[in-house]
Scaffold this active site. Structure first.
Site, PDB file in Angstrom:
ATOM      1  N   CYS A  21     -15.656  -0.414 -27.366  1.00  8.58           N
ATOM      2  CA  CYS A  21     -17.040  -0.001 -27.475  1.00  8.58           C
ATOM      3  C   CYS A  21     -17.626   0.228 -26.086  1.00  8.58           C
ATOM      4  O   CYS A  21     -18.526  -0.482 -25.637  1.00  8.58           O
ATOM      5  CB  CYS A  21     -17.813  -1.067 -28.247  1.00  8.58           C
ATOM      6  SG  CYS A  21     -19.264  -0.413 -28.993  1.00  8.58           S
ATOM      7  N   ARG A  56      -7.416   1.236 -15.056  1.00  9.78           N
ATOM      8  CA  ARG A  56      -7.388   2.037 -13.823  1.00  9.78           C
ATOM      9  C   ARG A  56      -8.115   3.389 -13.954  1.00  9.78           C
ATOM     10  O   ARG A  56      -8.868   3.764 -13.055  1.00  9.78           O
ATOM     11  CB  ARG A  56      -5.944   2.251 -13.342  1.00  9.78           C
ATOM     12  CG  ARG A  56      -5.181   0.952 -13.075  1.00  9.78           C
ATOM     13  CD  ARG A  56      -3.872   1.196 -12.340  1.00  9.78           C
ATOM     14  NE  ARG A  56      -4.094   1.524 -10.954  1.00  9.78           N
ATOM     15  CZ  ARG A  56      -3.998   2.737 -10.461  1.00  9.78           C
ATOM     16  NH1 ARG A  56      -3.643   3.739 -11.218  1.00  9.78           N
ATOM     17  NH2 ARG A  56      -4.235   2.952  -9.187  1.00  9.78           N
ATOM     18  N   GLY A  66       0.771  -1.235   0.000  1.00  7.38           N
ATOM     19  CA  GLY A  66       0.000   0.000   0.000  1.00  7.38           C
ATOM     20  C   GLY A  66       0.798   1.279   0.000  1.00  7.38           C
ATOM     21  O   GLY A  66       0.209   2.358   0.130  1.00  7.38           O
TER      22      GLY A  66
HETATM   23  N1  LLP Z   1      -0.816  -7.213   0.010  1.00  5.55           N
HETATM   24  C1  LLP Z   1      -2.122  -7.493  -0.085  1.00  5.55           C
HETATM   25  C2  LLP Z   1      -2.708  -8.485   0.809  1.00  5.55           C
HETATM   26  C3  LLP Z   1      -2.904  -6.848  -1.050  1.00  5.55           C
HETATM   27  O1  LLP Z   1      -4.203  -7.107  -1.127  1.00  5.55           O
HETATM   28  C4  LLP Z   1      -2.308  -5.906  -1.924  1.00  5.55           C
HETATM   29  C5  LLP Z   1      -3.090  -5.234  -2.950  1.00  5.55           C
HETATM   30  C6  LLP Z   1      -0.930  -5.648  -1.800  1.00  5.55           C
HETATM   31  C7  LLP Z   1      -0.215  -6.313  -0.812  1.00  5.55           C
HETATM   32  C8  LLP Z   1      -0.187  -4.676  -2.684  1.00  5.55           C
HETATM   33  O2  LLP Z   1      -0.701  -3.392  -2.605  1.00  5.55           O
HETATM   34  P1  LLP Z   1       0.078  -2.187  -3.327  1.00  5.55           P
HETATM   35  O3  LLP Z   1       1.410  -2.026  -2.626  1.00  5.55           O
HETATM   36  O4  LLP Z   1       0.259  -2.555  -4.735  1.00  5.55           O
HETATM   37  O5  LLP Z   1      -0.796  -1.000  -3.146  1.00  5.55           O
HETATM   38  N2  LLP Z   1      -5.799  -2.771  -8.644  1.00  5.55           N
HETATM   39  C9  LLP Z   1      -5.739  -1.663  -7.715  1.00  5.55           C
HETATM   40  C10 LLP Z   1      -4.950  -2.010  -6.480  1.00  5.55           C
HETATM   41  C11 LLP Z   1      -5.533  -3.206  -5.775  1.00  5.55           C
HETATM   42  C12 LLP Z   1      -4.613  -3.715  -4.769  1.00  5.55           C
HETATM   43  C13 LLP Z   1      -5.126  -5.003  -4.211  1.00  5.55           C
HETATM   44  N3  LLP Z   1      -4.300  -5.503  -3.167  1.00  5.55           N
HETATM   45  C14 LLP Z   1      -5.146  -0.451  -8.410  1.00  5.55           C
HETATM   46  O6  LLP Z   1      -4.803  -0.557  -9.578  1.00  5.55           O
HETATM   47  O7  LLP Z   1      -5.055   0.627  -7.814  1.00  5.55           O
END
Ligand code: LLP
Length: 409
Positions: free
Chosen positions: A332, A302, A222
């Site tokens: 489309c 996104r 995150g």
């Molecule tokens: N760990 C867990 C348990 C997660 O669910 C996620 C992301 C991460 C780590 C990694 O998070 P990051 O560091 O990438 O923020 N598709 C969305 C983001 C969804 C993230 C889902 N889980 C987007 O494009 O913003």
């Protein structure tokens, strides 16, 4: 190293491999990991790259070579990371709402497992008792993250075991000798505030007495990366200082040394990737000037799914006079990449780079409208390598069973 690939390198990749094309930069991924390593030097911290952001085997291989570990969200991701050479101790499988059989399979592969429901935890305890250490994902009831869709720790989120359910977990630990070694939270994506991570850590510290075999606190991923000009990301140095202080305070008061795991996805790969697309048509419509490109929501969802901002550069005319455009895709659907965006003058045939597309770009792509999944290219130094070829009509037909001509004709 904060610079990224030059316009010339990107245009050459587009010329050689065509568009739409995802282009990644290995050194940029390395640089990001080094930022984390430097910030947390000498701390008991491990970084598990969240593979879901981008699973191309060549990216996974690069991440393994630079020394990071890996976090997976499905058994298939686990298998891909094994394919890329990760050893079971380097692999973390953070499951959510999965069939118990997936967890059994992960156990047989010997990887670390985080379980996010009481139901699967009970099955795990029944099947394996204390013979295999496990992590549990807790829902901390913390609202954080770039928007509601990517917030995962709030009190209506599907993720994790609710705090009110924890007494049942304590019972499992006593009755079945379940060995809980990791406490996990992941509160969301794009969390800029360091305090959110520290608050989560405090919350887990308060629970540790109930977990006698605890060794690790896993704070998930995150970390925010900048998407818009002028934005800043999570200050990982400030985060490292905050974590160090809290860990030593905890050790002083409890006599116990815990280590920390993180699972960043975007931080590793988001700004190492661009989606290159070509301008098919320019269309004047009242006061709006549309730029229609040869990509769409099927290749980078996104902006449409989360309202996410992605910087767009006109690689073919970077010094052109600034004009206002609405950049749309060829699907489309209403697939707007950017509305009323100022860009150097755009002509049909220009190549645009949609930036910060390395994470959840290709990975969330589909072949909607029967379009081919784009090719992917990885730059290492000046060398560019095709790491996934573009799909073909044969690929689209591969899983479809042939028509039975006799019965219908
Ligand atoms: N760990 C867990 C348990 C997660 O669910 C996620 C992301 C991460 C780590 C990694 O998070 P990051 O560091 O990438 O923020 N598709 C969305 C983001 C969804 C993230 C889902 N889980 C987007 O494009 O913003």
């Amino acid at each position: 190293m904060t610079s990224t690939l030059t316009n010339g390198q990107l245009l050459e990749a587009a010329r050689r491999f065509g568009t739409p094309l995802y282009v990644y930069h290995a050194e940029r991924i390395t640089y990001q990991f080094q930022q984390l390593q430097t910030a947390f030097a000498n701390q008991p911290v491990r970084f598990f790259y969240a593979a879901k952001a981008l699973t191309n085997l060549h990216i996974l291989d690069h991440i393994r070579r630079i020394g990071a570990d890996i976090d997976c969200s499905s058994i298939n991701e686990v298998k891909l990371t094994i394919q890329a050479g990760f050893k079971p101790d380097q692999i973390l499988y953070t499951s959510n709402s999965v069939a118990f059989e997936e967890i059994e399979e992960a156990k047989s592969l010997g990887v670390h497992i985080n379980i996010d429901s009481l139901s699967n935890l009970e099955k795990f305890a029944r099947a394996f008792g204390n013979t295999y250490p496990v992590g549990i994902r807790i829902r901390p009831d913390i609202m954080a993250g770039g928007n509601l869709q990517i917030s995962t720790g709030h009190d209506r989120s599907k993720f994790g075991i609710a705090l009110a359910e924890l007494p049942k977990v304590y019972h499992l630990i006593q009755a079945q000798q379940l060995s809980v070694r990791v406490l996990h939270i992941h509160t969301g994506s794009e969390i800029k505030e360091v305090e959110v991570f520290l608050k989560g850590l405090d919350l887990l510290f308060d629970l540790t007495l109930n977990f006698p075999q605890l060794e690790v606190i896993d704070l998930g991923g995150g970390f925010k990366v900048p998407y818009q000009p002028g934005e800043t990301g999570t200050d990982v140095n400030a985060l490292a200082k905050g974590i160090e202080k809290k860990l030593s305070e905890y050790k002083a008061s409890s006599g116990k040394a815990l280590s920390i795991w993180f699972e960043p996805g975007k931080y590793f790969v988001a700004d190492a990737g661009s989606l290159l697309c070509k301008v098919n048509v320019i269309k004047q419509s009242g006061t709006i000037e549309f730029v229609g490109v040869d990509s769409g929501l099927n290749q980078l969802i996104r902006p449409m799914f989360y309202g996410s901002y992605h910087t767009i550069d006109n690689l073919s005319n970077p010094e052109g006079e600034q004009r206002t455009y609405t950049v749309v895709g060829n699907v489309c659907e209403t697939d707007t990449f950017a509305e009323d965006r100022s860009l150097p003058q755009v002509h049909e045939g220009d190549v645009l780079a949609i930036r910060t597309a390395g994470a959840y770009g290709f990975e969330m792509a589909s072949s909607y409208n029967a379009r081919f999944l784009p090719a992917e290219v990885l730059f290492r130094g000046d060398e560019m390598q095709l790491i996934r070829r573009r799909q073909t009509m044969e690929d689209l037909l591969l899983t479809q069973l042939p028509l039975n001509k006799q019965s219908s004709d």
